[in-house]
Scaffold this motif. Structure first.
Motif, mmCIF file in Angstrom:
data_model
loop_
_atom_site.group_PDB
_atom_site.id
_atom_site.type_symbol
_atom_site.label_atom_id
_atom_site.label_comp_id
_atom_site.label_asym_id
_atom_site.label_seq_id
_atom_site.Cartn_x
_atom_site.Cartn_y
_atom_site.Cartn_z
ATOM 1 N N ALA A 1 14.299 5.540 -14.343
ATOM 2 C CA ALA A 1 13.095 4.963 -14.938
ATOM 3 C C ALA A 1 12.099 4.607 -13.838
ATOM 4 O O ALA A 1 12.452 3.955 -12.859
ATOM 5 C CB ALA A 1 13.449 3.717 -15.738
ATOM 6 N N ILE A 2 10.871 5.098 -13.999
ATOM 7 C CA ILE A 2 9.791 4.727 -13.080
ATOM 8 C C ILE A 2 8.948 3.690 -13.799
ATOM 9 O O ILE A 2 8.312 3.986 -14.814
ATOM 10 C CB ILE A 2 8.929 5.948 -12.723
ATOM 11 C CG1 ILE A 2 9.791 7.044 -12.080
ATOM 12 C CG2 ILE A 2 7.789 5.544 -11.785
ATOM 13 C CD1 ILE A 2 9.068 8.367 -11.928
ATOM 14 N N HIS A 3 8.986 2.495 -13.293
ATOM 15 C CA HIS A 3 8.277 1.411 -13.978
ATOM 16 C C HIS A 3 6.843 1.308 -13.458
ATOM 17 O O HIS A 3 6.617 1.281 -12.244
ATOM 18 C CB HIS A 3 9.009 0.087 -13.770
ATOM 19 C CG HIS A 3 8.391 -1.045 -14.539
ATOM 20 N ND1 HIS A 3 8.481 -1.141 -15.915
ATOM 21 C CD2 HIS A 3 7.648 -2.096 -14.138
ATOM 22 C CE1 HIS A 3 7.821 -2.214 -16.314
ATOM 23 N NE2 HIS A 3 7.314 -2.808 -15.269
ATOM 24 N N VAL A 4 5.905 1.285 -14.379
ATOM 25 C CA VAL A 4 4.492 1.138 -14.011
ATOM 26 C C VAL A 4 4.009 -0.203 -14.569
ATOM 27 O O VAL A 4 3.884 -0.359 -15.792
ATOM 28 C CB VAL A 4 3.637 2.277 -14.592
ATOM 29 C CG1 VAL A 4 2.166 2.071 -14.253
ATOM 30 C CG2 VAL A 4 4.121 3.625 -14.064
ATOM 31 N N PRO A 5 3.787 -1.184 -13.708
ATOM 32 C CA PRO A 5 3.268 -2.465 -14.204
ATOM 33 C C PRO A 5 1.798 -2.318 -14.573
ATOM 34 O O PRO A 5 1.082 -1.492 -14.002
ATOM 35 C CB PRO A 5 3.459 -3.401 -13.004
ATOM 36 C CG PRO A 5 3.447 -2.505 -11.813
ATOM 37 C CD PRO A 5 3.972 -1.162 -12.257
ATOM 38 N N TRP A 6 1.355 -3.095 -15.503
ATOM 39 C CA TRP A 6 -0.052 -3.010 -15.907
ATOM 40 C C TRP A 6 -0.552 -4.346 -16.421
ATOM 41 O O TRP A 6 -0.044 -4.873 -17.415
ATOM 42 C CB TRP A 6 -0.226 -1.946 -16.995
ATOM 43 C CG TRP A 6 -1.648 -1.458 -17.104
ATOM 44 C CD1 TRP A 6 -2.282 -0.588 -16.277
ATOM 45 C CD2 TRP A 6 -2.608 -1.825 -18.089
ATOM 46 N NE1 TRP A 6 -3.569 -0.380 -16.689
ATOM 47 C CE2 TRP A 6 -3.800 -1.122 -17.798
ATOM 48 C CE3 TRP A 6 -2.581 -2.683 -19.192
ATOM 49 C CZ2 TRP A 6 -4.948 -1.251 -18.572
ATOM 50 C CZ3 TRP A 6 -3.723 -2.816 -19.952
ATOM 51 C CH2 TRP A 6 -4.894 -2.100 -19.649
ATOM 52 N N ARG A 7 -1.510 -4.894 -15.683
ATOM 53 C CA ARG A 7 -2.143 -6.163 -16.032
ATOM 54 C C ARG A 7 -1.107 -7.204 -16.471
ATOM 55 O O ARG A 7 -0.098 -7.373 -15.807
ATOM 56 C CB ARG A 7 -3.220 -5.944 -17.091
ATOM 57 C CG ARG A 7 -4.355 -5.064 -16.522
ATOM 58 C CD ARG A 7 -5.536 -4.951 -17.425
ATOM 59 N NE ARG A 7 -6.529 -4.066 -16.810
ATOM 60 C CZ ARG A 7 -7.602 -3.616 -17.420
ATOM 61 N NH1 ARG A 7 -7.851 -3.964 -18.674
ATOM 62 N NH2 ARG A 7 -8.448 -2.828 -16.807
#
Lengths: 170, 200
Positions: free
Chosen positions: A53-59
């Motif tokens: 899993a590639i986690h992309v944080p966002w705001r």
């Protein structure tokens, strides 16, 4: 419509038994006996697989996950019963000696110490229901055995194999 | 209310950093393609200004365009047995300077290389052409009895220029869709010059 037990009964006529399986190592490296390894295998696991899993944080959201690489444990463990003929020890030890000889510390080439292992799941009628091929196996660890006067037990080895990948053959 | 939601990201496709190929030219009977699968790490870049000339302007400062620099191509290969990577790079080195110390003209040793980016479905998304490539640094061999690993071979290469050869139709389509999607939710995101170029 609610699902009742008959729905399950109709859907799952023959659940896979955990004790109906066998293994086959067609070409054990180092001169082991294929039949003995097959007969004396006591417990194994069906190998797992996962996608990273590639986690992309966002705001201030919880972020998103995107699929990453295919991943295997690359390890498969099998427990064998040992006999007074120590055939399991001889087979596994011979395989490990081919990988690295403990006397002269020389090993065979990487392409010469791997072999495929087959795990067959069986039905109640003896037919193979699922055939799994573990590709590129070598012995990574030969487990220890506890000998003790306190217990009534049969000697068994836990053998850890390393594998490259696995696939469903049939 | 913020201009875009997390769903903006959810509908995007992102380039994975591990989906690439480095295609080197064939040299001295060794196929550059044979090295492709051995390349574990890769970095390269576009021209940019590493140093910006500045003047003081009251309590502010002003920057002016300076010289452009292009970073080296860096590649790390696994060392196979037999070691075709070192054989290949030594052939390349011999094209630069021979055993007697005679240097060759640049056209003899400067080659072009290609870096391809891929999407998860295997389609090519971007192709970068690297021009005037030749190796400048060769590996330090890090051998050790204390570790259990495979020898890595690190090289740096000169690069004269990098051109984006373009993305595939699917890549353009994906870009267009993402831009339309962004526009439809009234995103504050502005379309870059490069994106405008692709959309034309």
């Amino acid at each position: 419509m609610a699902i009742d037990v008959n729905t399950l009964k109709n859907n799952l006529t023959n659940p896979q038994r955990t004790y109906l399986w066998d293994i086959l190592i067609p070409s054990p490296i180092g001169g082991g006996d294929s039949d003995t390894l097959s007969v004396r295998a006591q417990s194994v696991q069906k190998p797992s697989r996962e996608v990273g899993a590639i986690h992309v944080p966002w705001r201030q959201s919880a972020g998103l996950n995107f699929p990453g690489k295919l991943a295997y444990t690359h390890q498969w463990e099998c427990t064998f019963i040992e006999g007074e003929d120590h055939k399991i020890h001889d087979a596994i030890y011979g395989w490990m000696q081919t990988i690295v000889d403990d006397y002269d510390n020389i090993g065979a080439g990487d392409d010469q110490i791997k072999s495929d292992i087959y795990l067959n799941l069986l039905g109640v009628n003896g037919a193979v229901t699922l055939k799994i091929r573990l590709i590129g196996c070598y012995v990574q660890r030969l487990g220890e055995i506890l000998f003790s006067n306190d217990a009534e037990a049969i000697a068994s080895y836990s053998v850890l194999f390393s594998f490259d990948s696995w696939e469903i053959v049939a | 209310m913020m201009g875009s939601s997390v769903n903006t990201l959810a509908n995007q496709r992102f380039q994975r950093e591990y989906l690439y190929d480095l295609l080197l030219p064939d040299l001295g009977g060794i196929s550059g393609f044979d090295l492709c699968g051995l390349c574990m790490d890769l970095s390269f870049g576009e021209y940019g200004m590493s140093d910006v000339p500045k003047t003081a302007y009251g309590n502010k400062r002003r920057g002016y365009a300076g010289f452009f620099q292009i970073p080296a191509l860096r590649a790390v290969f696994l060392m196979p047995v037999p070691d075709i990577v070192s054989m290949y790079m030594n052939q390349w080195k011999n094209l630069i300077v021979d055993d007697k110390g005679n240097y060759s003209p640049k056209e003899t040793y400067a080659q072009n290389a290609v870096v391809r980016f891929y999407d998860r479905d295997g389609t090519e998304t971007n192709t970068f052409k690297l021009i005037g490539v030749f190796p400048t640094t060769f590996p330090d061999y890090g051998m050790s009895n204390r570790k259990e690993g495979i020898v890595n071979l690190s090289y740096e290469f000169n690069v004269d220029d990098v051109t984006l050869e373009g993305s595939t139709a699917s890549g353009k389509e994906a870009l267009q869709n993402s831009l339309l999607n962004a526009a439809s939710i009234a995103s504050i995101r502005s379309v870059s010059k490069q994106e405008r170029k692709w959309l034309r």
